[in-house]
Design a protein around this motif. Structure first.
Motif, PDB file in Angstrom:
ATOM      1  N   LYS A  43      -9.296   1.613   2.840  1.00 32.93           N
ATOM      2  CA  LYS A  43      -7.914   2.035   3.119  1.00 32.93           C
ATOM      3  C   LYS A  43      -7.144   0.941   3.863  1.00 32.93           C
ATOM      4  O   LYS A  43      -6.029   0.594   3.489  1.00 32.93           O
ATOM      5  N   ILE A  47      -3.809  -1.235   2.659  1.00 30.14           N
ATOM      6  CA  ILE A  47      -2.481  -1.265   3.296  1.00 30.14           C
ATOM      7  C   ILE A  47      -2.147  -2.657   3.828  1.00 30.14           C
ATOM      8  O   ILE A  47      -0.991  -3.022   3.914  1.00 30.14           O
ATOM      9  N   SER A  51       1.253  -4.554   3.158  1.00 32.71           N
ATOM     10  CA  SER A  51       2.141  -4.987   4.241  1.00 32.71           C
ATOM     11  C   SER A  51       2.133  -6.499   4.442  1.00 32.71           C
ATOM     12  O   SER A  51       2.704  -6.995   5.404  1.00 32.71           O
ATOM     13  N   THR A  83       5.113  -1.215   8.290  1.00 35.34           N
ATOM     14  CA  THR A  83       3.809  -0.640   8.594  1.00 35.34           C
ATOM     15  C   THR A  83       3.737  -0.291  10.075  1.00 35.34           C
ATOM     16  O   THR A  83       4.093  -1.105  10.925  1.00 35.34           O
ATOM     17  N   ILE A 168       4.410   2.689   5.896  1.00 32.08           N
ATOM     18  CA  ILE A 168       2.959   2.813   5.838  1.00 32.08           C
ATOM     19  C   ILE A 168       2.453   3.204   7.217  1.00 32.08           C
ATOM     20  O   ILE A 168       2.714   2.505   8.194  1.00 32.08           O
ATOM     21  N   ASP A 170      -0.745   3.991   9.482  1.00 32.14           N
ATOM     22  CA  ASP A 170      -2.194   3.848   9.544  1.00 32.14           C
ATOM     23  C   ASP A 170      -2.758   4.793  10.602  1.00 32.14           C
ATOM     24  O   ASP A 170      -2.698   4.501  11.792  1.00 32.14           O
ATOM     25  N   VAL A 199       3.328   6.118   2.905  1.00 34.13           N
ATOM     26  CA  VAL A 199       1.895   6.045   2.663  1.00 34.13           C
ATOM     27  C   VAL A 199       1.224   6.480   3.954  1.00 34.13           C
ATOM     28  O   VAL A 199       1.391   5.843   4.998  1.00 34.13           O
TER      29      VAL A 199
END
Lengths: 265, 341
Positions: A43, A47, A51, A83, A168, A170, A199
Motif C-alpha cells: 500500500k 501511494i 505522490s 498526500t 491520498i 495514509d 485514496v
C-alpha cells in the motif's frame, strides 16, 4: 468520466523484492477509494508512486488521462495530488498558520521586501478551517497543542484548500480514538462532496466501510481485485482485509494447537 | 454532534503570551543580570557609558555569530567551524594584503568569498552525506584551524600577521568595518543590523518559515515542497560569512591577524543561542533570543571584571548560566505547548 489518477500495470522492485506487480487502479472524482491490505502488502509503495516519492519500474501512471512521470513530490502536488501521511502531516513545534502555508507562503511586497503575508495567511487559514468545519482556538498556537485527529483534519483542510484533486490519506485514523476518527472521517466525506478523489488507506473495516465507494485489496504486492460498494458487503470486505483463506487456515491451525496443548495438560 | 461546538477560545493574558515566547527566558536573564551588576558594581563603572560600550562590544562580537548560529540551529543544524573560520578568514585577509601587496578591499572580499565557499562546502557535505552536522563541522573545525596554521607558517614563517593598520588607510571597504560611528564601535552597529535582518528573515519571510519547517521535521517539510537542502546550505554559508565579518572587524580593529583567533567562539555562540531559547534539536527558537543570550554573556564577562572578582571565574558563571537557562527554557516551552490546551 476520466479518472483523476490511474495506474496501469504498475510494478516496483527493491533489489530482489517484488514490492508491486501489475497493479491497475482508477480514482474518480468524488469517490473514496479504499486501499486495503496487510502490512507489507504494498500500500505504502503504491501511494508513494502516486505522490511522486519514486517512479514505478513498470507500467504507467496517468493524471486526468495524461501519462506522467513524477520526479519529486512537488511535481505531484503541482498536478493536484496531495498526500497526508500519518506521521508527517504537521510539524508540532510551529504554529497552525505556519504549518498550513509551509512551502506555499503568500507574499506581499517586492524584491528584498517580499515577505510572508501572515495577516492574509491567518485569515485564509481561519476561513479554510471553518469551511470544512474545524473549530480552531487560535491559528497561532503550536500544532503540538492539537490532538491527533485535529492535526489530521488540519492537514486535510490544507490539502483541499490548495486545490487537491486527489487526496491520498495514509492511515489517517489508525492512531486515533473513536471520536477523533469520526472527525477525520467526516472531513473525508466533506472533501468527497467537493469532488475530490480520495485514496484512503486503513486497517479498520468500520472506517473503510463508513466512507468507501470502491475497495481495492492488495496482498504481497499484487491486487486481489477491486470491488464497488454495491457489489460487495461489509462482511466480504472484512474477509478480504483479514486475508480470507489465510485466516481460515489460521483458525484451523490455532484449533489444532489448542487441542494438542489441551491433550498435554 | 450537530449543534455548533462551543467556542474553545480562551483569553490569554499578555504576560502569558510573552512568557510563551522563546526569547522570554533570555530577556528575563538579561534584566536580572543587569540588575545584579548595577547593584554590585554600579559604583565601579558598570553603569557608565564607557562601561556600557565595553560590555556591548564584547556582546557584539558574540552576537554577530549568535544571530546566524541561531538561524542554523532552528533549521536543525550546528556549525562548529565558525570559531576556526574567524582565524582563517582573518588570515585570508591579512596574508594577501601584508605579504602579497593586495589592496585592503580585495583582501576583505577574499575573506568573505573564502568563508562563503567553505560554508557552502560544509552545508553540501551535511546535506549530501546525511551525517550529523555536529560531526561534519567538527571535522571542519580541525581541518580549518590546522590548515590556517600550516598555511600561515608556510607563507610567513610566523603565526601572526600584524601592521595592517597602515594598509587600511583610505581604503573604501575598510571604512565599513572599522571605526566608531556616532561614538559607538562598528561591531555593535553590525550586531544590531545583523540581528534585525536575521530576525526579519526568520519571522517575516517565506524563507524563515522554511527554516522552521526544515528544523521541525525535514521530511515533513520536504513532503510539502520546502527545499530543505537549499535552506540548510544557505544557512551554513550565512554562519561562515558572519564569522568572516567578525574576523574582518577584529583584524581592522587590532591591525593584526592571528591563527588562534576565535578559538572556542563556536561553543560560546551555541551557548548564547541556547540561552536565547533555541532548541538544540531545531524547529524552535528566536534570533532576538540568541542576541539576548550574547548580551547576557557579554554582560557577565565584563560585569565580573567590574565587580573586581578575578575574571578566571567567568567560565564557571557561563556554565552555570547555560544550565540554568536551558532548564528554564525547557520549562517555559513545555508551558507554552500546554498553555492553550
Amino acid at each position: 468520466m476520466t479518472p483523476l489518477v490511474e495506474a496501469r500495470g504498475i510494478g516496483k522492485y527493491f533489489g530482489p523484492v517484488v514490492a508491486l506487480k501489475d497493479i491497475s487502479l482508477r480514482v474518480l472524482p468524488g469517490e473514496v477509494h479504499c486501499l486495503l491490505g496487510d502490512n507489507g502488502a504494498g500500500k505504502s509503495t503504491l501511494i508513494k508512486i502516486f505522490s511522486g516519492v519514486f517512479p514505478p519500474d513498470e507500467g504507467e501512471l496517468l493524471v486526468e488521462g495524461e501519462p506522467v512521470r513524477f520526479q519529486s513530490p512537488k511535481q505531484a502536488m503541482d498536478r493536484g495530488i496531495a498526500t497526508v501521511y500519518q506521521d508527517l502531516a504537521m510539524i508540532p513545534l510551529i504554529s497552525i498558520v505556519r504549518n498550513f502555508f509551509l512551502g506555499r507562503e503568500p507574499t506581499v511586497g517586492w524584491g528584498p521586501w517580499k515577505r510572508f503575508d501572515l495577516r492574509t495567511a491567518e485569515a485564509i487559514a481561519r476561513r479554510a478551517l471553518s469551511e470544512i468545519g474545524i473549530e480552531v482556538r487560535d491559528v497561532h498556537q503550536a500544532v503540538g497543542t492539537l490532538s491527533g485527529g485535529e492535526r489530521q483534519s488540519v492537514a486535510i483542510a490544507r490539502a483541499v484548500h490548495f486545490g487537491a484533486k486527489v487526496l491520498i490519506l495514509d492511515e489517517p485514523t489508525s492512531a486515533l480514538g473513536v471520536k477523533e476518527a469520526a472527525v477525520v472521517l467526516r472531513y473525508i466525506v466533506e472533501a468527497k462532496k467537493r469532488g475530490v478523489g480520495v485514496v484512503f488507506i486503513t486497517h479498520n473495516v468500520h472506517h473503510a466501510w463508513a466512507v468507501g465507494d470502491v475497495f481495492t485489496l492488495l496482498n504481497r504486492g499484487r491486487s486481489m481485485g477491486t470491488f464497488r460498494r454495491e457489489e460487495t458487503t461489509r462482511e466480504a470486505v472484512l474477509q478480504m482485509m483479514a486475508g480470507g483463506e489465510e485466516l481460515a487456515s489460521l483458525e484451523v491451525e490455532l484449533a489444532e494447537i489448542a487441542r494438542t496443548k489441551g491433550g498435554e495438560a | 454532534m450537530n449543534e455548533a461546538p462551543p467556542s474553545r477560545l480562551r483569553k490569554v493574558s499578555p504576560v502569558r503570551r510573552l512568557m510563551a515566547r522563546p526569547e522570554f527566558g533570555s530577556l528575563a536573564g538579561v534584566i536580572l543580570v543587569f540588575a545584579f551588576f548595577a547593584v554590585v558594581a554600579g559604583d565601579r563603572g558598570f553603569l557608565t557609558p564607557m562601561g556600557t560600550v565595553n560590555y556591548l562590544e564584547v556582546a557584539a562580537q558574540l552576537g554577530l555569530l549568535a544571530s546566524t548560529v541561531s538561524l542554523l540551529m532552528i533549521a536543525g543544524e550546528f556549525d562548529l567551524s565558525v570559531g576556526s573560520m574567524i582565524g582563517a578568514a582573518g588570515m585570508a585577509l591579512a596574508i594577501p594584503v601584508a605579504v602579497w601587496g593586495w589592496p585592503m578591499w580585495a583582501g576583505i572580499l577574499l575573506a568573505f568569498a573564502f568563508a562563503a565557499l567553505f560554508g557552502y562546502l560544509n552545508g553540501y557535505l551535511v546535506v549530501r552525506t546525511g551525517l550529523p552536522s555536529f560531526i561534519v563541522t567538527l571535522a571542519s573545525l580541525f581541518v580549518l584551524r590546522g590548515g590556517t596554521l600550516g598555511f600561515t607558517r608556510w607563507i610567513t614563517s610566523r603565526t601572526r600577521v600584524s601592521g595592517l593598520h597602515a594598509y587600511a588607510q583610505g581604503d573604501p571597504l575598510s571604512a565599513l568595518f572599522s571605526g566608531h560611528p556616532l561614538g559607538v564601535p562598528i561591531s555593535i552597529w553590525w550586531w544590531v543590523l545583523l540581528t534585525l535582518v536575521a530576525s526579519f528573515v526568520l519571522l517575516k519571510t517565506p524563507f524563515g518559515n522554511w527554516i522552521f519547517g526544515a528544523g521541525g521535521d525535514p521530511r515533513a517539510a520536504h513532503a510539502v515542497g520546502v527545499p530543505v537542502a537549499r535552506v540548510k546550505i544557505t544557512l551554513f554559508v550565512a554562519t561562515a560569512v558572519s564569522a568572516a565579518l567578525l574576523a574582518v572587524i577584529q583584524v581592522l580593529d587590532t591591525g593584526s591577524a592571528d591563527v588562534l583567533r576565535g578559538e572556542l567562539k563556536e561553543l560560546e555562540a551555541i551557548a548564547a543561542a541556547v540561552i536565547g531559547g533555541n532548541l538544540l534539536t531545531g524547529g524552535y527558537g528566536s534570533v532576538i533570543g540568541g542576541s539576548l543570550g550574547a548580551l547576557l554573556l557579554g554582560m557577565v564577562k565584563q560585569g565580573i571584571f567590574f565587580t573586581g572578582i578575578n575574571t578566571d571565574w567567568f567560565k564557571v558563571f557561563l556554565g552555570t548560566l547555560l544550565l540554568a537557562a536551558v532548564l528554564l527554557n525547557d520549562y517555559l516551552r513545555k508551558k507554552a505547548l500546554e498553555a492553550t490546551r
